[in-house]
Design a protein around this motif. Structure first.
Motif, PDB file in Angstrom:
ATOM      1  N   ALA A   1       4.970 -34.773  27.173  1.00  0.00           N
ATOM      2  CA  ALA A   1       6.124 -35.567  26.732  1.00  0.00           C
ATOM      3  C   ALA A   1       5.801 -36.285  25.422  1.00  0.00           C
ATOM      4  CB  ALA A   1       6.528 -36.561  27.816  1.00  0.00           C
ATOM      5  N   VAL A   2       4.593 -36.818  25.315  1.00  0.00           N
ATOM      6  CA  VAL A   2       4.172 -37.485  24.078  1.00  0.00           C
ATOM      7  C   VAL A   2       4.131 -36.468  22.940  1.00  0.00           C
ATOM      8  CG1 VAL A   2       2.207 -38.579  22.906  1.00  0.00           C
ATOM      9  CG2 VAL A   2       2.897 -39.359  25.179  1.00  0.00           C
ATOM     10  N   ASN A   3       3.522 -35.323  23.180  1.00  0.00           N
ATOM     11  CA  ASN A   3       3.431 -34.286  22.159  1.00  0.00           C
ATOM     12  C   ASN A   3       4.824 -33.855  21.695  1.00  0.00           C
ATOM     13  OD1 ASN A   3       1.812 -32.292  20.639  1.00  0.00           O
ATOM     14  ND2 ASN A   3       2.885 -30.830  21.932  1.00  0.00           N
ATOM     15  N   HIS A   4       5.714 -33.652  22.637  1.00  0.00           N
ATOM     16  CA  HIS A   4       7.088 -33.238  22.307  1.00  0.00           C
ATOM     17  C   HIS A   4       7.796 -34.314  21.475  1.00  0.00           C
ATOM     18  CE1 HIS A   4      10.890 -31.126  22.793  1.00  0.00           C
ATOM     19  NE2 HIS A   4      11.433 -32.275  23.154  1.00  0.00           N
TER      20      HIS A   4
ATOM     21  N   TRP B   1       6.362 -45.124  21.704  1.00  0.00           N
ATOM     22  CA  TRP B   1       5.400 -46.081  22.272  1.00  0.00           C
ATOM     23  C   TRP B   1       5.504 -46.159  23.789  1.00  0.00           C
ATOM     24  CZ3 TRP B   1       1.381 -47.216  19.552  1.00  0.00           C
ATOM     25  CH2 TRP B   1       1.460 -47.235  18.165  1.00  0.00           C
ATOM     26  N   GLU B   2       6.711 -46.092  24.330  1.00  0.00           N
ATOM     27  CA  GLU B   2       6.874 -46.111  25.795  1.00  0.00           C
ATOM     28  C   GLU B   2       6.308 -44.841  26.431  1.00  0.00           C
ATOM     29  OE1 GLU B   2       7.821 -48.421  28.101  1.00  0.00           O
ATOM     30  OE2 GLU B   2       7.672 -49.742  26.363  1.00  0.00           O
ATOM     31  N   THR B   3       6.491 -43.722  25.753  1.00  0.00           N
ATOM     32  CA  THR B   3       5.952 -42.457  26.252  1.00  0.00           C
ATOM     33  C   THR B   3       4.421 -42.511  26.232  1.00  0.00           C
ATOM     34  OG1 THR B   3       7.877 -41.431  25.204  1.00  0.00           O
ATOM     35  CG2 THR B   3       6.202 -39.955  26.028  1.00  0.00           C
ATOM     36  N   LEU B   4       3.870 -43.106  25.172  1.00  0.00           N
ATOM     37  CA  LEU B   4       2.416 -43.283  25.091  1.00  0.00           C
ATOM     38  C   LEU B   4       1.912 -44.162  26.234  1.00  0.00           C
ATOM     39  CD1 LEU B   4       1.921 -43.834  21.267  1.00  0.00           C
ATOM     40  CD2 LEU B   4       0.898 -42.019  22.626  1.00  0.00           C
TER      41      LEU B   4
ATOM     42  N   THR C   1      -1.091 -44.674  31.294  1.00  0.00           N
ATOM     43  CA  THR C   1      -1.083 -45.043  32.714  1.00  0.00           C
ATOM     44  C   THR C   1      -1.522 -43.861  33.580  1.00  0.00           C
ATOM     45  OG1 THR C   1       0.635 -46.704  32.351  1.00  0.00           O
ATOM     46  CG2 THR C   1       0.364 -45.886  34.600  1.00  0.00           C
ATOM     47  N   ALA C   2      -1.004 -42.666  33.285  1.00  0.00           N
ATOM     48  CA  ALA C   2      -1.387 -41.465  34.047  1.00  0.00           C
ATOM     49  C   ALA C   2      -2.874 -41.166  33.874  1.00  0.00           C
ATOM     50  CB  ALA C   2      -0.542 -40.270  33.604  1.00  0.00           C
ATOM     51  N   MET C   3      -3.377 -41.334  32.671  1.00  0.00           N
ATOM     52  CA  MET C   3      -4.801 -41.081  32.417  1.00  0.00           C
ATOM     53  C   MET C   3      -5.674 -42.076  33.179  1.00  0.00           C
ATOM     54  SD  MET C   3      -4.768 -40.485  28.334  1.00  0.00           S
ATOM     55  CE  MET C   3      -4.158 -38.994  27.576  1.00  0.00           C
ATOM     56  N   ARG C   4      -5.304 -43.346  33.120  1.00  0.00           N
ATOM     57  CA  ARG C   4      -6.077 -44.377  33.818  1.00  0.00           C
ATOM     58  C   ARG C   4      -6.038 -44.148  35.330  1.00  0.00           C
ATOM     59  NH1 ARG C   4      -7.579 -49.072  31.628  1.00  0.00           N
ATOM     60  NH2 ARG C   4      -6.882 -50.251  33.443  1.00  0.00           N
TER      61      ARG C   4
END
Length: 174
Positions: free
Chosen positions: A117-120, A154-157, A162-165
Motif C-alpha cells: 500500500a505504501v509502495n502504491h 504518512w498514515e499509510t507509512l 505498525t505491521a512491522m513492529r
C-alpha cells in the motif's frame, strides 16, 4: 555346567550389552533433538534479525521518498525544477524501490500488504508530481491534490510501521 546355566549366562550378557546399546542410542537421539532445537532457535533469531534490518531500511527509505516528494512539490511551487532536484527525487525513489524489492523476499504477507500500500501510494504521488512537472496533469490533478496525496502517505507509512513492529514482537498490542 548345564545348558540352563549357559542360557542364563548368555541372556545376562546379551541383556547387559543390549541395555548399553539402547542407552547409547537414546543418548544420541536426545543429542540430535537438542542440536535441532538449537539450530531452529538460531534460524528464528537470524530470520528476526534479517527482518528487523529490512524493516528499518524500508521504513527509512519510504519516509525519505515521502519527504523527497514533499520537497519536490515545494520546489515546483517556488521555482523551476533543476536537474539536481530531479536526481534527488529519483534517488529517493530508487532507494525505496530497492528496499521494497528486498522486503518482498523477506516479509510475511501481513507486512507485505501494508508495504505494498505504501509502495502504491508513493508511486501514485510520484506519477502525479512528474505529470505536473511536465505540465501534463491527469484529470483532476493539481498541485493541491498531489500535496494532499503526498500528505496521506504518512498514515499509510504508520500502518506499515505498525505491521512491522507487530511482526517483530515489539508493538504494545502484541
Amino acid at each position: 555346567m548345564d545348558l540352563n546355566s549357559v542360557v542364563i549366562a548368555v541372556a545376562g550378557v546379551a541383556g547387559t550389552l543390549g541395555a548399553s546399546l539402547l542407552t547409547q542410542r537414546g543418548s544420541e537421539r536426545a543429542k540430535r533433538r537438542e542440536l535441532e532445537l538449537v539450530r531452529t532457535q538460531e534460524e528464528v533469531r537470524e530470520s528476526r534479525s534479517l527482518r528487523r534490518t529490512c524493516y528499518a531500511e524500508l521504513n527509512r527509505e519510504s519516509r525519505q521518498f515521502t519527504t523527497a516528494l514533499s520537497h519536490h512539490l515545494h520546489v515546483m511551487r517556488e521555482r523551476a525544477v533543476q536537474d539536481a532536484d530531479r536526481e534527488a527525487l529519483d534517488a529517493a525513489k530508487s532507494a525505496h524501490r530497492d528496499r521494497y524489492a528486498e522486503a518482498q523476499m523477506i516479509a510475511p504477507d501481513a507486512v507485505l500488504v501494508t508495504a505494498g500500500a505504501v509502495n502504491h501510494a508513493l508511486n501514485g504521488v510520484y506519477g502525479q508530481v512528474k505529470r505536473l512537472e511536465r505540465d501534463a496533469p491527469g484529470p483532476g490533478e493539481t498541485m493541491e491534490t498531489a500535496a494532499a496525496a503526498q500528505f496521506a502517505v504518512w498514515e499509510t507509512l504508520k500502518a506499515m510501521r505498525t505491521a512491522m513492529r507487530h511482526d517483530l514482537g515489539v508493538s504494545d498490542d502484541g
